[in-house]
Design a protein around this motif. Structure first.
Motif, short mmCIF file in Angstrom:
data_model
loop_
_atom_site.label_atom_id
_atom_site.label_comp_id
_atom_site.label_asym_id
_atom_site.label_seq_id
_atom_site.Cartn_x
_atom_site.Cartn_y
_atom_site.Cartn_z
N ASN A 175 18.48 -13.38 0.28
CA ASN A 175 17.93 -12.68 -0.95
C ASN A 175 18.05 -13.40 -2.19
OD1 ASN A 175 17.03 -9.94 -1.07
ND2 ASN A 175 18.81 -9.33 -2.28
N HIS A 176 17.68 -14.61 -1.93
CA HIS A 176 17.16 -15.15 -3.26
C HIS A 176 15.95 -15.49 -3.61
CE1 HIS A 176 21.06 -17.68 -2.89
NE2 HIS A 176 21.40 -16.60 -3.39
N PRO A 177 15.20 -15.26 -4.65
CA PRO A 177 13.53 -15.21 -4.80
C PRO A 177 13.17 -16.25 -4.54
CG PRO A 177 14.77 -14.97 -6.72
CD PRO A 177 15.81 -14.82 -6.14
N ARG A 178 12.03 -16.49 -3.74
CA ARG A 178 11.35 -17.86 -3.51
C ARG A 178 9.99 -17.61 -4.07
NH1 ARG A 178 13.70 -20.72 0.41
NH2 ARG A 178 12.11 -22.35 -0.03
N GLY A 179 9.31 -16.54 -4.21
CA GLY A 179 7.82 -16.43 -4.53
C GLY A 179 7.59 -15.24 -4.92
N ILE A 180 6.37 -15.06 -5.10
CA ILE A 180 5.84 -13.51 -5.54
C ILE A 180 4.25 -13.44 -4.81
CG2 ILE A 180 4.68 -14.12 -7.55
CD1 ILE A 180 5.39 -11.06 -8.37
N LEU A 181 4.20 -12.36 -3.99
CA LEU A 181 2.78 -12.12 -3.14
C LEU A 181 2.05 -10.82 -4.12
CD1 LEU A 181 1.19 -12.59 -0.59
CD2 LEU A 181 2.31 -10.66 0.38
N MET A 182 0.97 -11.31 -4.57
CA MET A 182 0.11 -10.54 -5.25
C MET A 182 -1.29 -10.04 -4.40
SD MET A 182 0.73 -11.96 -9.13
CE MET A 182 0.56 -13.87 -8.36
N GLU A 183 -1.80 -9.04 -5.03
CA GLU A 183 -3.06 -8.65 -4.34
C GLU A 183 -4.06 -9.79 -4.10
OE1 GLU A 183 -4.26 -5.10 -5.99
OE2 GLU A 183 -3.10 -3.96 -4.85
N TRP B 75 0.69 -1.26 0.04
CA TRP B 75 0.05 0.06 -0.03
C TRP B 75 0.87 1.32 0.00
CZ3 TRP B 75 -0.64 3.97 3.79
CH2 TRP B 75 -1.89 4.83 3.50
N GLU B 76 1.96 1.41 0.80
CA GLU B 76 2.84 2.25 1.05
C GLU B 76 3.58 2.73 -0.19
OE1 GLU B 76 5.42 1.31 4.17
OE2 GLU B 76 3.94 2.05 5.77
N LYS B 77 3.98 1.58 -1.10
CA LYS B 77 4.68 1.72 -2.52
C LYS B 77 3.73 1.78 -3.51
CE LYS B 77 8.67 1.45 -0.20
NZ LYS B 77 9.71 2.54 -0.17
N ASP B 78 2.33 1.59 -3.44
CA ASP B 78 1.68 1.68 -4.57
C ASP B 78 1.89 0.74 -5.59
OD1 ASP B 78 -0.68 2.63 -5.85
OD2 ASP B 78 0.42 4.07 -6.89
N ILE B 79 2.08 -0.54 -4.92
CA ILE B 79 2.43 -1.68 -6.06
C ILE B 79 1.24 -2.66 -5.76
CG2 ILE B 79 4.75 -1.41 -6.46
CD1 ILE B 79 5.44 -3.26 -4.11
N ASP B 80 1.29 -3.80 -6.94
CA ASP B 80 0.08 -4.89 -6.55
C ASP B 80 0.96 -6.23 -6.56
OD1 ASP B 80 1.45 -5.22 -9.05
OD2 ASP B 80 -0.77 -5.38 -10.07
N ALA B 81 2.38 -6.23 -6.22
CA ALA B 81 3.09 -7.33 -5.94
C ALA B 81 4.42 -7.17 -5.21
CB ALA B 81 3.51 -8.15 -7.34
N VAL B 82 4.90 -8.04 -4.57
CA VAL B 82 5.95 -7.91 -4.08
C VAL B 82 6.88 -9.06 -4.10
CG1 VAL B 82 5.06 -8.36 -1.65
CG2 VAL B 82 7.29 -7.27 -1.62
N VAL B 83 7.99 -8.99 -4.25
CA VAL B 83 9.01 -10.17 -4.39
C VAL B 83 9.27 -10.85 -3.33
CG1 VAL B 83 10.91 -11.34 -5.50
CG2 VAL B 83 9.78 -9.63 -6.53
N VAL B 84 9.13 -12.15 -2.97
CA VAL B 84 9.38 -12.80 -1.48
C VAL B 84 10.76 -13.51 -1.67
CG1 VAL B 84 8.55 -14.30 0.18
CG2 VAL B 84 7.14 -13.24 -1.18
N THR B 85 11.66 -13.05 -0.63
CA THR B 85 13.16 -13.83 -0.73
C THR B 85 13.09 -14.63 0.37
OG1 THR B 85 14.02 -11.92 0.25
CG2 THR B 85 13.78 -11.66 -2.18
N ASP B 86 14.47 -15.17 0.27
CA ASP B 86 14.91 -15.81 1.82
C ASP B 86 16.08 -15.20 2.46
OD1 ASP B 86 17.31 -16.27 0.18
OD2 ASP B 86 16.84 -18.19 -0.17
N THR B 87 16.50 -15.58 3.22
CA THR B 87 17.58 -14.99 3.92
C THR B 87 18.79 -14.65 3.30
OG1 THR B 87 18.52 -16.99 5.18
CG2 THR B 87 16.73 -16.05 6.39
#
Length: 627
Positions: A190-198, A176-188
Motif C-alpha cells: 500500500n505504498h504509493p508508486r505512481g498515479i494514473l490519470m485520464e 468512471w464509477e467514482k467520477d474521478i480523473d486520477a487514481v493513486v497506484v500502490t504496491d502490495t
C-alpha cells in the motif's frame, strides 16, 4: 510491555465510542472529560481557533494514535478541538485507570512519558521558529487565502487506489464509477508508486496506441513521478510544489501512509485563484513594469505567511520559488531586448548563476543581487565578451528595477570577476588553489553557494564538481597560516547583549553579521568537507545529521537556533516596514519578550559552539573573513 491479564482488566473498564464524520469529540475550551482517547479506526483533525476566530488544522490523528492527553491529568479545559474526518471508533481510558498503570508499571510510564516528551519537543520547535509570535493579521489588505488553510482542509480522503498489476480496463472503470480523473497506484504494501490519470490513458492507448488495451497494465502507462506533501502543508506551498514539479496532483502522506490526495481543482475551489494567477503572471509579464508590480505582490505573500505563523521552511520554499521564477522572467525579457537592439542571439551557451541567499533558497525580503555569468568557450572571444557584457548589464539593471538592489560587495555579473568563460573560471580557481591567501577568501567562499538558475546548467555542474573536489583537498591540507580570530559572542560579561553604541542602529545588533552568517558559513564548510551538494542551510544540516557527521542532538540544536535567528530577523523586519523603515539585518534585542531573549541567548551560544567545532576541525583560516 503490559501483561495479558492487565490488558484484559483494563479492557473491561474501558469504554468504546463511535462518532460520525463531521462530529466533534470535544471542542476548544470545553471542560475535560477525564479520559484518554485511543483511536481504533478512523481519522480526526486537531483544530485550533485563535483569538481572531481563524480556524487552523494543526495535525491529524490516525488509528493507534491517542489524544486528550494534555488535560487528562490537569483536568483543565481543552486547548483545541477534535473533529472527526473519517468515521471514528475510540477506546476511552479513564483517568483513574491511567494513573494506576503509570504508578504500578514503570516501563509503561517511561513509554508514555517519552511520547509526551516528543509532543512537547514539537511544540517547543514551533515556539523556536516563531509560531507563538503576535503579529497583526490581515493588515496587508490583499486577500490571498493560500496561507490561511492547510492541505488537510481541502484534500480528498479516503484515496481511491489501484494496484500496479491491475488492468487499465479495471482502473478506467473504477475512475468512471467514482467520477474521478486520477487514481493513486500502490504496491502490495500500500505504498504509493505512481498515479494514473485520464491523460495517461488517452496518450498511450488512443493517441499513440502504444499498448493493446486488452493486455495493458496500470504500471505500463502510469506516471511514476509523485510529489508528496504533509497534511499541515499550506495550500500556497502546495500550489508552488505543483508548479515546480509541473503536476496537477499531490499525494498527502503522514507517518508513511497515504492520508489523502489534493488536485489543482481542489486548490481552485478554495478561491485561491487570485494568488495562483499572480504566480502565473510572472511567466506572462510582457515588460519590466509589470514584473516589478508582481514582485511587490510577492512581498505581500511574505507578510501573509508571517501573519499566519508559517514555518521558516515554508517561507523559504514559497519565497525562493516565486523570486527565482521572477529572475528567470527578467532574464528572458533581457534576451528579447538584446535581439530587438541588434545584438542577436547569444553567440555561445551560457548560464546565469545565483549566489548567496538566492543560491541557498533562503531569500525572504528582496535581498541584494549576488549573481554571476559563465559562458562556454566556443565562439569568437571578442564577440562573446561584448555580448555577455551587455547582457549582464541589462539583467542586473532590470533586476534592480524589479526591486533587487545591487550588491554592495560588487559580487555581480556586471564585473569581469563574476563574468567570464568556463576556461577562465577553471583557471582562476586552480591558480588560487596553489597558494590560497586570506584576501582571496571573499572570492573563493561564495563559490560554495553557486547554483544555476537559467541557461545551460551543465556548465556550472561541471565547474562545481571540480571546485568542490579542490576545496575538499584545501580543507584537509591545513597548510595555511593559522588565524587566531575568535567568534565573539555578542553578549557581555553580565549577560547583556552587545549592541551598537552610536549611529542610526544605536542599541541594535547586526543579527546577520554576529550570528546568521557565521552559522551559515560553518555549516557549508562542514557540508563541503562531507561531499554534500545540497545548497540550503537546513537541508545541509539534515544531511549532516543523517550521515553521522553531526550527532542528532547537535543537528537539532543547530537547526532550531538557525530557524529562531532567521524568524526573529523576519518578524522584526516586518515591524520596521510597518513603521515605514527599510528592512535590514539589525534587531533591538531588548524589544523582544523575555522568553524570546532567553532563546536568543541560547541560539547565540550554539553559534559560538559551532564555530569552535569548525575551527578545531578545519582551522581558523577558513573562518577569518566571517567571524
Amino acid at each position: 510491555m503490559l501483561e495479558t491479564d492487565v490488558l484484559q482488566q483494563l479492557a473491561r473498564k474501558a469504554e468504546i465510542r463511535v462518532y460520525p464524520p463531521g462530529a466533534y469529540v470535544f471542542r476548544q475550551d470545553e471542560v475535560s472529560q477525564d479520559v484518554l482517547f485511543i483511536i481504533a479506526s478512523g481519522l480526526v483533525e486537531l483544530v485550533i481557533i485563535n483569538d481572531r476566530g481563524v480556524e487552523t488544522v494543526i495535525g491529524l490523528r490516525r488509528p493507534f494514535d491517542f489524544f486528550g492527553e494534555t488535560v487528562v491529568f490537569s483536568r483543565r479545559r481543552y486547548p483545541g478541538s477534535i473533529r472527526v474526518k473519517k468515521h471514528l471508533c475510540c477506546c476511552l481510558i479513564f483517568r483513574g485507570d491511567l494513573e494506576y498503570l503509570l504508578y504500578h508499571y514503570p516501563e509503561f510510564c517511561t513509554f508514555f512519558n517519552r511520547l509526551l516528551a516528543e509532543r512537547m519537543r514539537l511544540l517547543y520547535e514551533k515556539l523556536v521558529v516563531g509560531r507563538s509570535a503576535d503579529t497583526p493579521a490581515g493588515s496587508s489588505g490583499y486577500n490571498f487565502g493560500l496561507f490561511r488553510k492547510r492541505v488537510s482542509e481541502v484534500m480528498s480522503s479516503p484515496v481511491i487506489t489501484c494496484r500496479l498489476g491491475d488492468s487499465v480496463r479495471d482502473a478506467s472503470r473504477l475512475m468512471w464509477e467514482k467520477d474521478i480523473d486520477a487514481v493513486v497506484v500502490t504496491d502490495t504494501e500500500n505504498h504509493p508508486r505512481g498515479i494514473l490519470m485520464e491523460k495517461n490513458l488517452v496518450r498511450n492507448l488512443i493517441a499513440r496506441q502504444k499498448y493493446p488495451v486488452e493486455s495493458c497494465r496500470v504500471e505500463d502507462v502510469m506516471n511514476s513521478s509523485l510529489t508528496e506533501v504533509r497534511p499541515q502543508t499550506f495550500i500556497g506551498q502546495a500550489l508552488v510544489a505543483m508548479m515546480r514539479k509541473n503536476t496537477r496532483h499531490l499525494i498527502v502522506m503522514e507517518k508513511g501512509e497515504i492520508a489523502g490526495i489534493v488536485s489543482l481543482v481542489d486548490l481552485v475551489k478554495t478561491q485561491s485563484a487570485g494568488t495562483m494567477m499572480l504566480t502565473r503572471d510572472i511567466e506572462s509579464q510582457p515588460n519590466l513594469s509589470g514584473l516589478a508590480q508582481v514582485h511587490r505582490e510577492i512581498r505581500k505573500i511574505l507578510k501573509e505567511m508571517v501573519e499566519e505563523k508559517a514555518t521558516l521552511y515554508e517561507i523559504f520554499d514559497v519565497m525562493s520559488e516565486m523570486r527565482e521564477r521572477l529572475i528567470r522572467r527578467a532574464i528572458r525579457l533581457s534576451e528579447e531586448k538584446m535581439k530587438s537592439a541588434g545584438f542577436g542571439s547569444a553567440p555561445a551557451e551560457y548560464c546565469w548563476i545565483n549566489m548567496g541567499s538566492g543560491a541557498r533558497f533562503e531569500q525572504t525580503f528582496a535581498a541584494e543581487q549576488d549573481n554571476a555569468l559563465m559562458y562556454a568557450d566556443k565562439g569568437e572571444p571578442e564577440k562573446c565578451r561584448i555580448y555577455f557584457t551587455e547582457l549582464a548589464e541589462r539583467i542586473v539593471r532590470n533586476l534592480e528595477r524589479c526591486g533587487f538592489e545591487r550588491c554592495q560587495n560588487e559580487m555581480m555579473a556586471v564585473y569581469e570577476t563574476w563574468r567570464k568563460p568556463f576556461a577562465d573560471w577553471l583557471a582562476d580557481i586552480q591558480l588560487k588553489g596553489r597558494e590560497i591567501k586570506q584576501e582571496q577568501l571573499p572570492y573563493i567562499l561564495p563559490l560554495l553557494d553557486f547554483r544555476p538558475v537559467w541557461g545551460n546548467f551543465s556548465l556550472v555542474e561541471d565547474f562545481r564538481s571540480i571546485f568542490f573536489s579542490l576545496f575538499r583537498k584545501w580543507l584537509k591540507s591545513r597548510r595555511f597560516e593559522e588565524d587566531h580570530t575568535e567568534y565573539r559572542l555578542p553578549i557581555r560579561f553580565l549577560g547583556t547583549f552587545s549592541t551598537e553604541s552610536r549611529g542610526i542602529h544605536k542599541n541594535e545588533m547586526d543579527l546577520k553579521k554576529s550570528a546568521i552568517m557565521p552559522m551559515i558559513h560553518c555549516i557549508r564548510l562542514m557540508a563541503a568537507a562531507g561531499g554534500i551538494t545540497e545548497p540550503s542551510t537546513l537541508g545541509r544540516l539534515k544531511i549532516l545529521t543523517e550521515s553521522g557527521i553531526l550527532s542528532e542532538g547537535d543537528g537539532a540544536a543547530f537547526s532550531q537556533s538557525f530557524e529562531f535567528l532567521m524568524m526573529t530577523k523576519i518578524r522584526e523586519n516586518m515591524k520596521k516596514i510597518e513603521r515605514g523603515r527599510k528592512a535590514d539585518h539589525y534587531i533591538d534585542p531588548y524589544s523582544l519578550r523575555k522568553n524570546e531573549r532567553l532563546v536568543l541567548k541560547d541560539a547565540l551560544a550554539e553559534v559560538s559552539r559551532l564555530t569552535d567545532m569548525v575551527k578545531e576541525e578545519y582551522g581558523g583560516f577558513w573562518l577569518s573573513c566571517v567571524v
